[in-house]
Write a protein that holds these residues in place. Structure first.
Motif, PDB file in Angstrom:
ATOM      1  N   ALA A  45       0.829  -1.219   0.000  1.00 38.84           N
ATOM      2  CA  ALA A  45       0.000   0.000   0.000  1.00 38.84           C
ATOM      3  C   ALA A  45       0.858   1.262   0.000  1.00 38.84           C
ATOM      4  O   ALA A  45       0.452   2.298  -0.521  1.00 38.84           O
ATOM      5  N   ASP A  46       2.075   1.165   0.557  1.00 40.64           N
ATOM      6  CA  ASP A  46       2.933   2.352   0.643  1.00 40.64           C
ATOM      7  C   ASP A  46       3.308   2.881  -0.736  1.00 40.64           C
ATOM      8  O   ASP A  46       3.422   4.091  -0.935  1.00 40.64           O
ATOM      9  N   VAL A  84     -10.185   1.104  -0.027  1.00 34.22           N
ATOM     10  CA  VAL A  84      -9.583  -0.234  -0.066  1.00 34.22           C
ATOM     11  C   VAL A  84      -8.571  -0.391   1.071  1.00 34.22           C
ATOM     12  O   VAL A  84      -8.548  -1.403   1.776  1.00 34.22           O
ATOM     13  N   THR A  85      -7.739   0.633   1.262  1.00 36.61           N
ATOM     14  CA  THR A  85      -6.733   0.592   2.333  1.00 36.61           C
ATOM     15  C   THR A  85      -7.393   0.512   3.700  1.00 36.61           C
ATOM     16  O   THR A  85      -6.990  -0.278   4.571  1.00 36.61           O
ATOM     17  N   LYS A 145      -9.051  -2.904   4.112  1.00 35.14           N
ATOM     18  CA  LYS A 145      -8.044  -3.931   4.407  1.00 35.14           C
ATOM     19  C   LYS A 145      -7.652  -3.861   5.885  1.00 35.14           C
ATOM     20  O   LYS A 145      -7.509  -4.884   6.557  1.00 35.14           O
ATOM     21  N   HIS A 146      -7.479  -2.645   6.393  1.00 35.40           N
ATOM     22  CA  HIS A 146      -7.137  -2.437   7.808  1.00 35.40           C
ATOM     23  C   HIS A 146      -8.198  -3.044   8.723  1.00 35.40           C
ATOM     24  O   HIS A 146      -7.884  -3.582   9.792  1.00 35.40           O
ATOM     25  N   LEU A 147      -9.467  -2.977   8.288  1.00 39.42           N
ATOM     26  CA  LEU A 147     -10.580  -3.514   9.085  1.00 39.42           C
ATOM     27  C   LEU A 147     -10.845  -4.986   8.788  1.00 39.42           C
ATOM     28  O   LEU A 147     -11.822  -5.554   9.287  1.00 39.42           O
ATOM     29  N   LEU A 205     -14.375  -5.127  -0.593  1.00 41.17           N
ATOM     30  CA  LEU A 205     -13.409  -4.085  -0.962  1.00 41.17           C
ATOM     31  C   LEU A 205     -13.606  -3.679  -2.426  1.00 41.17           C
ATOM     32  O   LEU A 205     -13.526  -2.491  -2.760  1.00 41.17           O
ATOM     33  N   LYS A 206     -13.842  -4.675  -3.262  1.00 43.39           N
ATOM     34  CA  LYS A 206     -14.024  -4.398  -4.696  1.00 43.39           C
ATOM     35  C   LYS A 206     -15.252  -3.520  -4.930  1.00 43.39           C
ATOM     36  O   LYS A 206     -15.204  -2.543  -5.686  1.00 43.39           O
TER      37      LYS A 206
END
Length: 392
Positions: free
Chosen positions: A139-140, A167-168, A171-173, A180-181
């Motif tokens: 992600a970075d 999305v980020t 993903k964290h959750l 997400l899509k």
């Protein structure tokens, strides 16, 4: 008959040729192979002498379990295919391609929507899949690229950044990939109604009048019509698009939804939309630092925004997100380059400019975990009077 006969990894060896470290698994007795209960490595010459005294002519030895120093040649381990090393620069190039492709698609769809054509969902699904894959991989890299933005392309970049941030955040959750899509597609389309708003109002450099603000708010009404005409769009995608201006106290728009009427993904879209808008440079305002934007998000809880989700979003993005500009305690300026697996205050910073000497410096990476320096503050690109983009 030769003195050594192979059978896979186990070979027959005359007792006279036994050596220390060989792993004996069976003995030859009257030309038949007999397993022994005390199988193991030969550790003393006495063991060899006992075999000779018992009249054993040869034994079976497991080569792979024998010691490396016993003189037996082991099979070479199959070479594993080396995984290609993908550098941060390569990942950033891939991320840049994804964002460029997404912005091109948004531009095309905005143009077609303006002409009255229906939105096709399939191309957005492909973009969303690529975006999710990039976030899952690194992600970075995507954060660094998305930090490069221009005020002239705000609508395009804002739409894509909202999708990426959703999305980020998702993903964290630990949300499911399929969700997400759907959220990413909704994020890309979330401002599509603005194509129907007068450009003079949309890009007005000064403060909007009450009537102009009401006109801006109509972009959500326009979006409802567009969403209803779009075939194959999931309810989640529609929610993300149509709920990013709703508020928990019911004072948002277009429907004035309240509390539990706004699902989690709808609440997330509110947070992400505000954050990205605050940290963007517009024709009428400078970009805020992420830290300043976080303060505003917190001030909007718990009446407008979900407080728990705001806290989680701050944890997800980080006090000094990758790609943001910071000033160190020695007055050097740099880009937050790496923060994964670190505490929020001690990322790796790519320094390139000195405020003290008002000049570019040699590019150096400072690991704040191993340095006496610290981050003094987050800064916006505009406040620098220099262009940081070549250093991304």
């Amino acid at each position: 008959m030769s003195s050594v006969e192979e059978s896979k990894d186990v070979i027959r060896i005359p007792v006279s040729r036994l050596g220390l470290g060989m792993f004996v698994v069976a003995i030859d007795r009257k030309e038949s192979k007999v397993a022994i209960s005390n199988a193991g490595q030969i550790k003393h010459k006495d063991s060899i002498a006992k075999l000779e005294k018992a009249g054993i002519k040869s034994v079976w030895v497991d080569v792979e379990r024998s010691s490396d120093s016993c003189g037996l040649k082991k099979k070479a381990a199959p070479l594993k295919a080396r995984k290609p090393v993908i550098t941060r620069a390569t990942k950033q190039a891939q991320a840049k391609n994804i964002l460029t492709e997404a912005k091109t698609l948004v531009r095309k769809v905005l143009s077609e929507t303006y002409e009255g054509k229906a939105v096709e969902v399939a191309p957005f699904e492909d973009i969303a899949d690529n975006m999710i894959e990039s976030v899952m991989d690194d992600a970075d890299a995507l954060k660094c690229v998305s930090a490069l933005r221009t005020k002239d392309a705000y609508l395009l970049e804002h739409s894509v950044n909202v999708a990426f941030l959703l999305v980020t955040f998702g993903k964290h959750l630990n949300l499911d990939k399929s969700l997400l899509k759907e959220m990413a597609i909704g994020g890309i389309l979330h401002d599509i109604g603005k194509i129907q708003v007068d450009n003079k109002i949309l890009h007005k450099p000064g403060k909007l009048t009450e009537a102009e603000f009401e006109e801006i708010k109509k972009h959500q009404t326009y979006a409802i019509d567009i969403m209803n005409e779009t075939v194959g769009l999931s309810q989640v995608s529609k929610d993300v698009c149509l709920m990013h201006h709703e508020k928990l106290d019911g004072k948002g728009y277009p429907k004035g939804l309240k509390g539990d009427e706004i699902p989690q993904h709808g609440r997330m879209s509110c947070i992400v939309d505000i954050f990205d808008a605050l940290t963007a440079t517009r024709c009428y305002k400078e970009a805020m630092s992420p830290a300043a934007a976080f303060k505003i998000l917190m001030s909007l809880t718990p009446f407008h925004l979900d407080q728990t989700l705001v806290y989680e979003f701050i944890r997800c993005v980080g006090i000094y997100p990758v790609g943001s500009l910071v000033q160190l305690s020695d007055e050097r300026v740099g880009i937050v380059w790496e923060s994964k697996g670190r505490d929020a205050l001690n990322p790796v910073v790519k320094c390139f400019y000195s405020l003290k000497h008002r000049r570019y410096t040699e590019v150096t990476f400072v690991d704040l975990k191993k340095s006496d320096l610290h981050i003094e503050r987050g800064i916006s690109p505009r406040s620098l009077d220099v262009d940081p983009s070549p250093f991304y």
